[in-house]
Design a protein around this motif. Structure first.
Motif, PDB file in Angstrom:
ATOM      1  N   LEU A  46       0.828  -1.206   0.000  1.00  0.00           N
ATOM      2  CA  LEU A  46       0.000   0.000   0.000  1.00  0.00           C
ATOM      3  C   LEU A  46       0.863   1.258   0.000  1.00  0.00           C
ATOM      4  CD1 LEU A  46      -2.951   0.866  -0.015  1.00  0.00           C
ATOM      5  CD2 LEU A  46      -2.914   0.822   2.473  1.00  0.00           C
ATOM      6  N   GLY A  47       1.990   1.228   0.702  1.00  0.00           N
ATOM      7  CA  GLY A  47       2.899   2.371   0.711  1.00  0.00           C
ATOM      8  C   GLY A  47       3.679   2.529  -0.580  1.00  0.00           C
ATOM      9  N   LEU A  48       3.957   1.418  -1.265  1.00  0.00           N
ATOM     10  CA  LEU A  48       4.741   1.465  -2.504  1.00  0.00           C
ATOM     11  C   LEU A  48       3.966   2.045  -3.685  1.00  0.00           C
ATOM     12  CD1 LEU A  48       6.688  -1.921  -2.664  1.00  0.00           C
ATOM     13  CD2 LEU A  48       7.653   0.371  -2.638  1.00  0.00           C
ATOM     14  N   VAL A  49       2.679   1.771  -3.750  1.00  0.00           N
ATOM     15  CA  VAL A  49       1.897   2.131  -4.939  1.00  0.00           C
ATOM     16  C   VAL A  49       1.922   3.627  -5.262  1.00  0.00           C
ATOM     17  CG1 VAL A  49      -0.430   2.134  -5.916  1.00  0.00           C
ATOM     18  CG2 VAL A  49       0.506   0.055  -4.962  1.00  0.00           C
ATOM     19  N   PRO A  50       1.709   4.542  -4.328  1.00  0.00           N
ATOM     20  CA  PRO A  50       1.781   5.960  -4.695  1.00  0.00           C
ATOM     21  C   PRO A  50       3.173   6.367  -5.187  1.00  0.00           C
ATOM     22  CG  PRO A  50       0.720   5.719  -2.570  1.00  0.00           C
ATOM     23  CD  PRO A  50       1.263   4.376  -2.940  1.00  0.00           C
ATOM     24  N   PHE A  51       4.204   5.801  -4.582  1.00  0.00           N
ATOM     25  CA  PHE A  51       5.579   6.077  -5.001  1.00  0.00           C
ATOM     26  C   PHE A  51       5.810   5.603  -6.444  1.00  0.00           C
ATOM     27  CE2 PHE A  51      10.089   4.714  -5.143  1.00  0.00           C
ATOM     28  CZ  PHE A  51      10.673   5.959  -4.971  1.00  0.00           C
ATOM     29  N   VAL A  52       5.370   4.391  -6.750  1.00  0.00           N
ATOM     30  CA  VAL A  52       5.517   3.832  -8.102  1.00  0.00           C
ATOM     31  C   VAL A  52       4.684   4.629  -9.102  1.00  0.00           C
ATOM     32  CG1 VAL A  52       5.054   1.787  -9.516  1.00  0.00           C
ATOM     33  CG2 VAL A  52       6.105   1.540  -7.272  1.00  0.00           C
ATOM     34  N   ALA A  53       3.490   5.048  -8.698  1.00  0.00           N
ATOM     35  CA  ALA A  53       2.642   5.855  -9.582  1.00  0.00           C
ATOM     36  C   ALA A  53       3.319   7.185  -9.913  1.00  0.00           C
ATOM     37  CB  ALA A  53       1.283   6.099  -8.934  1.00  0.00           C
ATOM     38  N   GLY A  54       3.970   7.794  -8.927  1.00  0.00           N
ATOM     39  CA  GLY A  54       4.704   9.039  -9.174  1.00  0.00           C
ATOM     40  C   GLY A  54       5.836   8.842 -10.161  1.00  0.00           C
ATOM     41  N   ILE A  55       6.578   7.750 -10.016  1.00  0.00           N
ATOM     42  CA  ILE A  55       7.663   7.453 -10.963  1.00  0.00           C
ATOM     43  C   ILE A  55       7.096   7.229 -12.366  1.00  0.00           C
ATOM     44  CG2 ILE A  55       9.418   5.733 -11.573  1.00  0.00           C
ATOM     45  CD1 ILE A  55       9.922   5.381  -8.564  1.00  0.00           C
ATOM     46  N   ALA A  56       5.981   6.509 -12.453  1.00  0.00           N
ATOM     47  CA  ALA A  56       5.361   6.242 -13.756  1.00  0.00           C
ATOM     48  C   ALA A  56       4.907   7.528 -14.433  1.00  0.00           C
ATOM     49  CB  ALA A  56       4.186   5.284 -13.597  1.00  0.00           C
ATOM     50  N   ILE A  57       4.303   8.428 -13.666  1.00  0.00           N
ATOM     51  CA  ILE A  57       3.867   9.709 -14.245  1.00  0.00           C
ATOM     52  C   ILE A  57       5.067  10.503 -14.726  1.00  0.00           C
ATOM     53  CG2 ILE A  57       2.840  11.950 -13.656  1.00  0.00           C
ATOM     54  CD1 ILE A  57       0.853  10.364 -11.884  1.00  0.00           C
ATOM     55  N   TYR A  58       6.149  10.508 -13.956  1.00  0.00           N
ATOM     56  CA  TYR A  58       7.371  11.199 -14.361  1.00  0.00           C
ATOM     57  C   TYR A  58       7.926  10.623 -15.666  1.00  0.00           C
ATOM     58  CZ  TYR A  58      12.273  12.458 -14.553  1.00  0.00           C
ATOM     59  OH  TYR A  58      13.497  12.889 -14.983  1.00  0.00           O
ATOM     60  N   LEU A  59       7.988   9.288 -15.763  1.00  0.00           N
ATOM     61  CA  LEU A  59       8.519   8.653 -16.977  1.00  0.00           C
ATOM     62  C   LEU A  59       7.645   8.930 -18.201  1.00  0.00           C
ATOM     63  CD1 LEU A  59       9.723   5.241 -15.514  1.00  0.00           C
ATOM     64  CD2 LEU A  59      11.145   7.159 -16.286  1.00  0.00           C
ATOM     65  N   ILE A  60       6.340   8.897 -18.008  1.00  0.00           N
ATOM     66  CA  ILE A  60       5.427   9.191 -19.118  1.00  0.00           C
ATOM     67  C   ILE A  60       5.582  10.640 -19.559  1.00  0.00           C
ATOM     68  CG2 ILE A  60       2.984   9.439 -19.752  1.00  0.00           C
ATOM     69  CD1 ILE A  60       2.469   6.928 -17.993  1.00  0.00           C
ATOM     70  N   ALA A  61       5.660  11.548 -18.595  1.00  0.00           N
ATOM     71  CA  ALA A  61       5.804  12.973 -18.927  1.00  0.00           C
ATOM     72  C   ALA A  61       7.119  13.240 -19.653  1.00  0.00           C
ATOM     73  CB  ALA A  61       5.712  13.820 -17.654  1.00  0.00           C
ATOM     74  N   THR A  62       8.223  12.651 -19.178  1.00  0.00           N
ATOM     75  CA  THR A  62       9.508  12.882 -19.862  1.00  0.00           C
ATOM     76  C   THR A  62       9.514  12.260 -21.249  1.00  0.00           C
ATOM     77  OG1 THR A  62      10.486  10.983 -18.733  1.00  0.00           O
ATOM     78  CG2 THR A  62      10.876  13.153 -17.757  1.00  0.00           C
ATOM     79  N   SER A  63       8.853  11.112 -21.409  1.00  0.00           N
ATOM     80  CA  SER A  63       8.759  10.510 -22.741  1.00  0.00           C
ATOM     81  C   SER A  63       7.953  11.390 -23.684  1.00  0.00           C
ATOM     82  CB  SER A  63       8.111   9.125 -22.660  1.00  0.00           C
ATOM     83  OG  SER A  63       8.925   8.251 -21.948  1.00  0.00           O
ATOM     84  N   LEU A  64       6.864  11.950 -23.185  1.00  0.00           N
ATOM     85  CA  LEU A  64       6.038  12.842 -24.002  1.00  0.00           C
ATOM     86  C   LEU A  64       6.823  14.077 -24.413  1.00  0.00           C
ATOM     87  CD1 LEU A  64       3.272  13.415 -25.241  1.00  0.00           C
ATOM     88  CD2 LEU A  64       2.620  14.475 -23.077  1.00  0.00           C
ATOM     89  N   VAL A  65       7.565  14.649 -23.476  1.00  0.00           N
ATOM     90  CA  VAL A  65       8.399  15.816 -23.792  1.00  0.00           C
ATOM     91  C   VAL A  65       9.431  15.442 -24.840  1.00  0.00           C
ATOM     92  CG1 VAL A  65      10.168  17.366 -22.838  1.00  0.00           C
ATOM     93  CG2 VAL A  65       8.028  17.004 -21.605  1.00  0.00           C
ATOM     94  N   ASN A  66      10.038  14.266 -24.722  1.00  0.00           N
ATOM     95  CA  ASN A  66      11.015  13.793 -25.703  1.00  0.00           C
ATOM     96  C   ASN A  66      10.408  13.670 -27.094  1.00  0.00           C
ATOM     97  OD1 ASN A  66      13.730  13.420 -25.424  1.00  0.00           O
ATOM     98  ND2 ASN A  66      13.562  11.343 -24.606  1.00  0.00           N
ATOM     99  N   VAL A  67       9.209  13.102 -27.158  1.00  0.00           N
ATOM    100  CA  VAL A  67       8.531  12.939 -28.452  1.00  0.00           C
ATOM    101  C   VAL A  67       8.227  14.302 -29.065  1.00  0.00           C
ATOM    102  CG1 VAL A  67       6.381  12.179 -29.542  1.00  0.00           C
ATOM    103  CG2 VAL A  67       7.570  10.668 -27.968  1.00  0.00           C
ATOM    104  N   LEU A  68       7.776  15.249 -28.260  1.00  0.00           N
ATOM    105  CA  LEU A  68       7.423  16.572 -28.778  1.00  0.00           C
ATOM    106  C   LEU A  68       8.649  17.393 -29.155  1.00  0.00           C
ATOM    107  CD1 LEU A  68       4.491  17.458 -26.346  1.00  0.00           C
ATOM    108  CD2 LEU A  68       4.333  16.700 -28.734  1.00  0.00           C
TER     109      LEU A  68
END
Length: 181
Positions: A46-68
């Motif tokens: 339960l404690g890990l999930v928000p941390f992992v979700a934050g990392i996932a959002i960061y990776l998706i955002a940086t990938s989107l910035v890279n594509v653009l």
């Protein structure tokens, strides 16, 4: 004996999907769910999930910035890898080796779904069945069927633990594999 087997296993086919459903693992979920360690692991998950979700959002955002910012580079990489890189199936995707890829998928699915079942039983929720999902003959997923009505009336903490269990188990196994390397 045949009547027991008919109740034990159920096959559903709705073209092109095939579902194999069984109650065989209920005993395993019960035994592991009674362990005190599963209670503590549920809190860790339960404690890990928000941390992992934050990392996932960061990776998706940086990938989107890279594509653009660099569409030509991304297009060149996509052309080099080919159309198979879109599908995340070992042997089709050039980045996923067939034997190790399928082994990793099987381990991840079993641990992910098993964690849902174990934590559900730890919180007193009924696991009705578990099984595999196929697209024709290609395995594409697994499931643990926790009683939906019980989840709706359970304390939010218990249902959140059940939902977080799969992701948490995969994260812990992934981190363990990285440490072993």
């Amino acid at each position: 004996n045949r009547k027991y087997q008919a109740e034990e296993r159920r096959i559903e086919f709705s073209f092109p999907m095939l579902i194999l459903r069984t109650k065989r693992f209920s005993g395993v979920f019960d035994k592991l769910g009674r362990l005190r360690a599963s209670r503590y692991l549920a809190w860790v998950f339960l404690g890990l999930v928000p941390f992992v979700a934050g990392i996932a959002i960061y990776l998706i955002a940086t990938s989107l910035v890279n594509v653009l910012m660099n569409p030509s580079v991304v297009g060149e990489v996509a052309r080099d890898l080919g159309a198979g890189a879109i599908l995340l199936l070992p042997g089709i995707n050039p980045m996923l080796p067939i034997v190790y890829g399928w082994l990793a998928i099987i381990v991840a699915i079993v641990l992910h779904e098993g964690a849902h079942g174990i934590i559900a039983r730890n919180n007193g929720l009924t696991v009705k069945s578990s099984g595999l999902l196929f697209f024709l003959v290609i395995p594409i997923g697994a499931f643990v069927d926790v009683d939906e009505e019980q989840i709706k009336v359970a304390k939010s903490r218990a249902s959140l633990k059940v939902m977080a269990a799969g992701v948490g188990a995969n994260v812990i196994v992934g981190l363990s594999c990285l440490l072993c390397m």
